[in-house]
Write a protein that holds these residues in place. Structure first.
Motif, PDB file in Angstrom:
ATOM      1  N   SER A  25      -1.153 -25.328  -0.775  1.00 29.82           N
ATOM      2  CA  SER A  25      -0.249 -25.617   0.431  1.00 29.82           C
ATOM      3  C   SER A  25      -1.066 -27.380   1.762  1.00 29.82           C
ATOM      4  O   SER A  25      -0.372 -28.252   1.162  1.00 29.82           O
ATOM      5  CB  SER A  25       0.444 -25.279   0.680  1.00 29.82           C
ATOM      6  N   ARG A  67      -4.331 -23.465  10.505  1.00 31.27           N
ATOM      7  CA  ARG A  67      -3.684 -23.193   9.570  1.00 31.27           C
ATOM      8  C   ARG A  67      -3.143 -22.012   9.896  1.00 31.27           C
ATOM      9  O   ARG A  67      -1.832 -21.488   9.489  1.00 31.27           O
ATOM     10  CB  ARG A  67      -4.684 -23.103   8.486  1.00 31.27           C
ATOM     11  N   MET A  78      -2.179 -29.520  -1.562  1.00 29.36           N
ATOM     12  CA  MET A  78      -1.090 -30.938  -1.961  1.00 29.36           C
ATOM     13  C   MET A  78      -1.017 -31.402  -0.260  1.00 29.36           C
ATOM     14  O   MET A  78      -0.619 -32.203  -0.397  1.00 29.36           O
ATOM     15  CB  MET A  78       0.416 -29.659  -1.835  1.00 29.36           C
ATOM     16  N   LEU A  79      -1.249 -31.379   0.413  1.00 25.68           N
ATOM     17  CA  LEU A  79      -0.689 -31.745   1.841  1.00 25.68           C
ATOM     18  C   LEU A  79      -1.603 -32.720   1.795  1.00 25.68           C
ATOM     19  O   LEU A  79      -1.400 -34.116   2.286  1.00 25.68           O
ATOM     20  CB  LEU A  79      -0.346 -30.877   3.060  1.00 25.68           C
ATOM     21  N   THR A  86       6.601 -36.524  -3.040  1.00 21.55           N
ATOM     22  CA  THR A  86       6.248 -35.955  -1.892  1.00 21.55           C
ATOM     23  C   THR A  86       7.237 -34.132  -3.515  1.00 21.55           C
ATOM     24  O   THR A  86       8.030 -33.976  -3.749  1.00 21.55           O
ATOM     25  CB  THR A  86       6.687 -34.917  -1.235  1.00 21.55           C
ATOM     26  N   ASN A 143       7.083 -28.325  -2.795  1.00 18.63           N
ATOM     27  CA  ASN A 143       7.063 -27.511  -1.340  1.00 18.63           C
ATOM     28  C   ASN A 143       6.546 -28.005   0.035  1.00 18.63           C
ATOM     29  O   ASN A 143       6.131 -27.814   0.628  1.00 18.63           O
ATOM     30  CB  ASN A 143       5.350 -26.490  -1.910  1.00 18.63           C
ATOM     31  N   ILE A 144       6.497 -29.486  -0.185  1.00 18.52           N
ATOM     32  CA  ILE A 144       5.699 -29.994   0.870  1.00 18.52           C
ATOM     33  C   ILE A 144       6.850 -29.924   1.922  1.00 18.52           C
ATOM     34  O   ILE A 144       6.302 -29.739   3.632  1.00 18.52           O
ATOM     35  CB  ILE A 144       6.684 -31.872   0.803  1.00 18.52           C
ATOM     36  N   LEU A 200      -0.493 -21.716   6.657  1.00 22.52           N
ATOM     37  CA  LEU A 200      -0.554 -22.571   5.332  1.00 22.52           C
ATOM     38  C   LEU A 200      -1.873 -21.957   4.574  1.00 22.52           C
ATOM     39  O   LEU A 200      -3.756 -21.347   4.981  1.00 22.52           O
ATOM     40  CB  LEU A 200      -1.748 -23.765   5.773  1.00 22.52           C
ATOM     41  N   ASP A 201      -1.505 -22.224   3.132  1.00 23.65           N
ATOM     42  CA  ASP A 201      -2.422 -21.837   2.220  1.00 23.65           C
ATOM     43  C   ASP A 201      -3.433 -22.414   1.994  1.00 23.65           C
ATOM     44  O   ASP A 201      -2.931 -23.310   2.021  1.00 23.65           O
ATOM     45  CB  ASP A 201      -1.555 -20.383   1.496  1.00 23.65           C
ATOM     46  N   ASP A 257       7.714 -26.837   2.899  1.00 23.75           N
ATOM     47  CA  ASP A 257       7.867 -25.611   3.365  1.00 23.75           C
ATOM     48  C   ASP A 257       6.162 -25.660   4.473  1.00 23.75           C
ATOM     49  O   ASP A 257       5.888 -24.771   4.666  1.00 23.75           O
ATOM     50  CB  ASP A 257       7.438 -24.780   1.836  1.00 23.75           C
ATOM     51  N   PHE A 258       5.862 -26.671   4.403  1.00 19.80           N
ATOM     52  CA  PHE A 258       4.878 -26.366   5.901  1.00 19.80           C
ATOM     53  C   PHE A 258       4.695 -25.955   7.730  1.00 19.80           C
ATOM     54  O   PHE A 258       4.242 -25.497   8.033  1.00 19.80           O
ATOM     55  CB  PHE A 258       4.349 -28.083   5.652  1.00 19.80           C
ATOM     56  N   CYS A 305      -0.992 -35.530  -0.225  1.00 19.54           N
ATOM     57  CA  CYS A 305       0.155 -37.084  -0.978  1.00 19.54           C
ATOM     58  C   CYS A 305       0.305 -37.611   0.874  1.00 19.54           C
ATOM     59  O   CYS A 305       0.833 -38.688   0.661  1.00 19.54           O
ATOM     60  CB  CYS A 305       1.640 -36.034   0.395  1.00 19.54           C
TER      61      CYS A 305
END
Length: 179
Positions: A19, A60, A22-23, A3, A6-7, A15-16, A9-10, A26
């Motif tokens: 991100s 989000r 990436m979520l 990961t 930035n993970i 949530l942009d 930072d969720f 992952c």
């Protein structure tokens, strides 16, 4: 898959798109494996994973995930349980519908058999000698008892019993032949 930084930072809303992507990258595969282990259906699992991420995206702006992996796995497990509950409910409704249909079908058949039997009885009653037929009909259609029939016809109660016995014997013997 490792990961990124930035993970963690969720938990910060909103949530942009980056991100969110990436979520997905992952955790989607792990969520799919968990789902597939329970359901063994690829398309269904893909739908569940899609729905979980769709829900995350739709929320989000306000969603806070302190531990994204635990949050997403929990969400998948809830969806799996919901699937089993809904599926059991559908099966129960289907079973009840089939049972209702079967009972309706049985009652229809019973009504047909009853009507058929009634029709045969009436045809046989018409074949009884006139006095015997009259006594039988007074008892079965008018609901009179033996004493009332005897009084109305001016005959003895034993004569009424004898005629009823003859009528019933005739009907039993002839109904059995026709069945």
């Amino acid at each position: 898959m490792e990961t990124g930084n930035n993970i963690s930072d969720f938990h910060i809303a909103p949530l942009d798109a980056a991100s969110f992507k990436m979520l997905y990258q992952c955790y989607a595969k792990k969520m799919y494996r968990i789902c597939y282990r329970e359901l063994q259906e690829e398309e269904l699992c893909a739908d569940i994973i899609h729905n979980v991420f769709l829900s995350v995206w739709e929320r989000r702006e306000t969603l806070i995930m302190d531990n994204p992996e635990a949050f997403l796995i929990h969400a998948v497990k809830i969806q799996i349980l919901k699937f089993f509950r809904d599926n059991a409910s559908r099966k129960s409704h289907l079973q009840n519908s089939l049972q209702d249909y079967s009972e309706a079908d049985t009652s229809t058949l019973q009504a047909i058999y009853f009507n058929n039997l009634s029709e045969r009885v009436y045809l046989l009653v018409d074949k009884l000698p006139p006095q015997c037929r009259r006594i039988y009909l007074m008892r079965d259609q008018e609901g009179l008892n033996n004493t009332e029939i005897a009084t109305e016809l001016g005959i003895s109660v034993s004569a009424v019993k004898q005629q009823i016995g003859l009528a019933l014997s005739f009907l039993r013997k002839n109904i059995v032949r026709e069945v």
